[in-house]
Design an enzyme around this catalytic site. Structure first.
Site, short mmCIF file in Angstrom:
data_model
loop_
_atom_site.label_atom_id
_atom_site.label_comp_id
_atom_site.label_asym_id
_atom_site.label_seq_id
_atom_site.Cartn_x
_atom_site.Cartn_y
_atom_site.Cartn_z
N CYS A 63 0.86 -1.19 0.00
CA CYS A 63 0.00 0.00 0.00
C CYS A 63 0.90 1.24 0.00
O CYS A 63 2.06 1.16 -0.38
CB CYS A 63 -0.97 -0.01 1.19
SG CYS A 63 -0.19 0.27 2.78
N ARG A 64 0.40 2.36 0.44
CA ARG A 64 1.19 3.59 0.42
C ARG A 64 2.31 3.57 1.45
O ARG A 64 3.45 3.88 1.15
CB ARG A 64 0.28 4.81 0.66
CG ARG A 64 1.03 6.12 0.65
CD ARG A 64 0.07 7.30 0.81
NE ARG A 64 0.84 8.52 1.04
CZ ARG A 64 1.20 8.96 2.24
NH1 ARG A 64 0.85 8.28 3.33
NH2 ARG A 64 1.89 10.06 2.38
#
Length: 99
Positions: A63-64
């Protein structure tokens, strides 16, 4: 929860290992940049799309920053999947690529 660093992922890629990477960011986030070869399954859709995954394969969750992928890792582990969270997420990936 199993974890893998960006450096370990890069090493595996350089050794031509086959990696099953799932990016759980939203579609718009992925359009802004992603790792080649990922499959995008937004976290909110993971429960409905986990039937697309194979319990015999290992998956690296991305993810980020590592938070949402951590949630995805915990969720899929409960369902018997072999999953590993990439620590630092795309922020760490971009930092590694810019070295």
């Amino acid at each position: 929860m199993k974890e893998i660093t960006v450096q370990e992922v890069v090493e595996k890629m350089e050794n031509n290992e086959v990696l099953n990477m799932i990016d759980v960011r939203e579609v718009e986030e992925v359009r802004g940049g992603h790792i080649d070869g990922i499959v995008n399954i937004p976290l909110g859709l993971l429960e409905f799309r986990m039937n697309e995954l194979d319990k015999k394969k290992e998956y690296i969750m991305i993810c980020r920053s590592g938070g949402r992928s951590g949630q995805a890792t915990a969720f899929l582990q409960e369902w018997g999947f072999d999953v590993t969270n990439m620590t630092g997420g795309m922020m760490a990936w971009e930092e590694e690529q810019n070295k």
